[in-house]
Design a protein around this motif. Structure first.
Motif, PDB file in Angstrom:
ATOM      1  N   ALA A   1       3.966   5.232  10.073  1.00 30.53           N
ATOM      2  CA  ALA A   1       2.697   4.019  10.532  1.00 30.53           C
ATOM      3  C   ALA A   1       2.215   3.371   8.953  1.00 30.53           C
ATOM      4  O   ALA A   1       2.241   1.993   8.907  1.00 30.53           O
ATOM      5  CB  ALA A   1       1.520   4.906  11.261  1.00 30.53           C
ATOM      6  N   ALA A   2       3.035   3.849   8.514  1.00 26.26           N
ATOM      7  CA  ALA A   2       2.190   3.221   6.652  1.00 26.26           C
ATOM      8  C   ALA A   2       3.699   2.434   6.360  1.00 26.26           C
ATOM      9  O   ALA A   2       3.295   1.174   6.112  1.00 26.26           O
ATOM     10  CB  ALA A   2       2.905   4.398   5.102  1.00 26.26           C
TER      11      ALA A   2
ATOM     12  N   ASN B   1       5.015   0.300   9.334  1.00 23.60           N
ATOM     13  CA  ASN B   1       3.764  -0.740   9.738  1.00 23.60           C
ATOM     14  C   ASN B   1       3.272  -1.113   9.460  1.00 23.60           C
ATOM     15  O   ASN B   1       3.024  -2.746   8.984  1.00 23.60           O
ATOM     16  CB  ASN B   1       3.497  -0.175  11.677  1.00 23.60           C
ATOM     17  CG  ASN B   1       4.980   0.673  11.513  1.00 23.60           C
ATOM     18  OD1 ASN B   1       6.591  -0.757  11.681  1.00 23.60           O
ATOM     19  ND2 ASN B   1       5.175   0.901  12.342  1.00 23.60           N
ATOM     20  N   ASP B   2       2.271  -0.566   8.519  1.00 22.95           N
ATOM     21  CA  ASP B   2       1.572  -1.532   7.821  1.00 22.95           C
ATOM     22  C   ASP B   2       2.069  -2.343   6.722  1.00 22.95           C
ATOM     23  O   ASP B   2       1.421  -3.454   6.084  1.00 22.95           O
ATOM     24  CB  ASP B   2       0.180  -0.394   7.173  1.00 22.95           C
ATOM     25  CG  ASP B   2      -1.355  -0.999   7.324  1.00 22.95           C
ATOM     26  OD1 ASP B   2      -1.661  -1.473   7.998  1.00 22.95           O
ATOM     27  OD2 ASP B   2      -2.090  -0.013   6.138  1.00 22.95           O
ATOM     28  N   ALA B   3       2.834  -1.627   6.123  1.00 24.67           N
ATOM     29  CA  ALA B   3       3.427  -2.182   4.885  1.00 24.67           C
ATOM     30  C   ALA B   3       3.550  -3.343   5.111  1.00 24.67           C
ATOM     31  O   ALA B   3       3.970  -4.601   4.715  1.00 24.67           O
ATOM     32  CB  ALA B   3       4.164  -1.440   4.211  1.00 24.67           C
ATOM     33  N   ARG B   4       4.471  -3.185   6.288  1.00 26.03           N
ATOM     34  CA  ARG B   4       5.661  -4.898   6.719  1.00 26.03           C
ATOM     35  C   ARG B   4       4.068  -5.338   7.449  1.00 26.03           C
ATOM     36  O   ARG B   4       4.643  -6.422   6.804  1.00 26.03           O
ATOM     37  CB  ARG B   4       6.188  -4.115   8.454  1.00 26.03           C
ATOM     38  CG  ARG B   4       6.977  -5.918   9.100  1.00 26.03           C
ATOM     39  CD  ARG B   4       8.179  -5.941   8.036  1.00 26.03           C
ATOM     40  NE  ARG B   4       8.608  -6.924   7.811  1.00 26.03           N
ATOM     41  CZ  ARG B   4       8.980  -7.989   7.569  1.00 26.03           C
ATOM     42  NH1 ARG B   4       9.592  -7.448   6.715  1.00 26.03           N
ATOM     43  NH2 ARG B   4       9.469  -8.755   7.601  1.00 26.03           N
ATOM     44  N   ALA B   5       2.849  -5.363   7.760  1.00 18.39           N
ATOM     45  CA  ALA B   5       1.907  -6.253   8.317  1.00 18.39           C
ATOM     46  C   ALA B   5       1.361  -6.367   7.317  1.00 18.39           C
ATOM     47  O   ALA B   5       1.092  -8.478   7.424  1.00 18.39           O
ATOM     48  CB  ALA B   5       0.875  -5.744   9.123  1.00 18.39           C
ATOM     49  N   LYS B   6       1.673  -6.140   6.116  1.00 21.72           N
ATOM     50  CA  LYS B   6       1.173  -7.228   5.560  1.00 21.72           C
ATOM     51  C   LYS B   6       1.331  -7.807   3.919  1.00 21.72           C
ATOM     52  O   LYS B   6       1.576  -9.018   4.079  1.00 21.72           O
ATOM     53  CB  LYS B   6      -0.046  -5.739   4.378  1.00 21.72           C
ATOM     54  CG  LYS B   6      -1.183  -4.620   4.577  1.00 21.72           C
ATOM     55  CD  LYS B   6      -1.186  -3.707   3.768  1.00 21.72           C
ATOM     56  CE  LYS B   6      -2.659  -3.346   4.842  1.00 21.72           C
ATOM     57  NZ  LYS B   6      -3.002  -1.925   3.762  1.00 21.72           N
TER      58      LYS B   6
ATOM     59  N   GLY C   1       1.079  -0.251   2.242  1.00 23.44           N
ATOM     60  CA  GLY C   1       0.415   0.430   3.792  1.00 23.44           C
ATOM     61  C   GLY C   1       0.712   1.625   3.103  1.00 23.44           C
ATOM     62  O   GLY C   1       1.130   2.767   2.770  1.00 23.44           O
TER      63      GLY C   1
ATOM     64  N   SER D   1      -1.808   5.225   5.892  1.00 19.13           N
ATOM     65  CA  SER D   1      -1.524   5.632   6.916  1.00 19.13           C
ATOM     66  C   SER D   1      -1.956   7.701   6.527  1.00 19.13           C
ATOM     67  O   SER D   1      -2.581   7.496   5.417  1.00 19.13           O
ATOM     68  CB  SER D   1      -0.114   6.163   7.229  1.00 19.13           C
ATOM     69  OG  SER D   1       0.603   6.851   7.226  1.00 19.13           O
TER      70      SER D   1
ATOM     71  N   ARG E   1       1.703   6.681   2.130  1.00 15.89           N
ATOM     72  CA  ARG E   1       1.401   5.111   1.217  1.00 15.89           C
ATOM     73  C   ARG E   1       3.274   4.900   1.250  1.00 15.89           C
ATOM     74  O   ARG E   1       4.052   5.234   0.623  1.00 15.89           O
ATOM     75  CB  ARG E   1       1.015   5.317  -0.429  1.00 15.89           C
ATOM     76  CG  ARG E   1      -0.433   5.537   0.170  1.00 15.89           C
ATOM     77  CD  ARG E   1      -0.914   5.688  -1.570  1.00 15.89           C
ATOM     78  NE  ARG E   1      -2.469   6.474  -1.351  1.00 15.89           N
ATOM     79  CZ  ARG E   1      -3.265   5.885  -1.890  1.00 15.89           C
ATOM     80  NH1 ARG E   1      -3.485   4.330  -1.026  1.00 15.89           N
ATOM     81  NH2 ARG E   1      -4.478   6.210  -1.388  1.00 15.89           N
TER      82      ARG E   1
END
Length: 105
Positions: free
Chosen positions: A73-74, A76-81, A32, A34, A40
């Motif tokens: 934000a990072a 959350n991005d990692a969790r979504a991926k 993730g 941001s 990262r």
């Protein structure tokens, strides 16, 4: 016609495949990002956080609030991926199993 023994055997096979999938998900890593790469987060597809990297430019006291927002934000991005990787793997693992339509594991 399917017998109870055949159904139980299929259920056992499904359980074994799910256990393999769960173990495999913890080995799949996603990243993730941001702030244009300033923060990262590397996580397993099971959601376990493996590593956090913060660009040194964000470590100044006046950047504290922005850094915190970028870290969130990072993550959350990692969790979504991680969720996407897990869903893809589960689809692959259950592709040949005789599951009823709409059945979700």
């Amino acid at each position: 016609m399917t017998t109870i023994e055949e159904i139980l055997k299929m259920a056992g096979n499904v359980q074994a495949e799910l256990e393999k999938a769960q173990a495999a998900l913890d080995r799949v890593e996603v990243e993730g990002v941001s702030g244009g790469g300033l923060v990262r987060v590397v996580a397993s597809a099971k959601g376990r956080i493996v590593r956090l990297e913060i660009d040194p430019s964000l470590l100044a006291p006046e950047s504290k609030e922005m850094t915190e927002d970028l870290v969130v934000a990072a993550f959350n991005d990692a969790r979504a991926k991680a969720d996407q990787a897990a869903q893809a793997m589960m689809r692959e693992m259950t592709a040949g199993l005789p599951l009823p339509p709409g059945f979700r594991l």
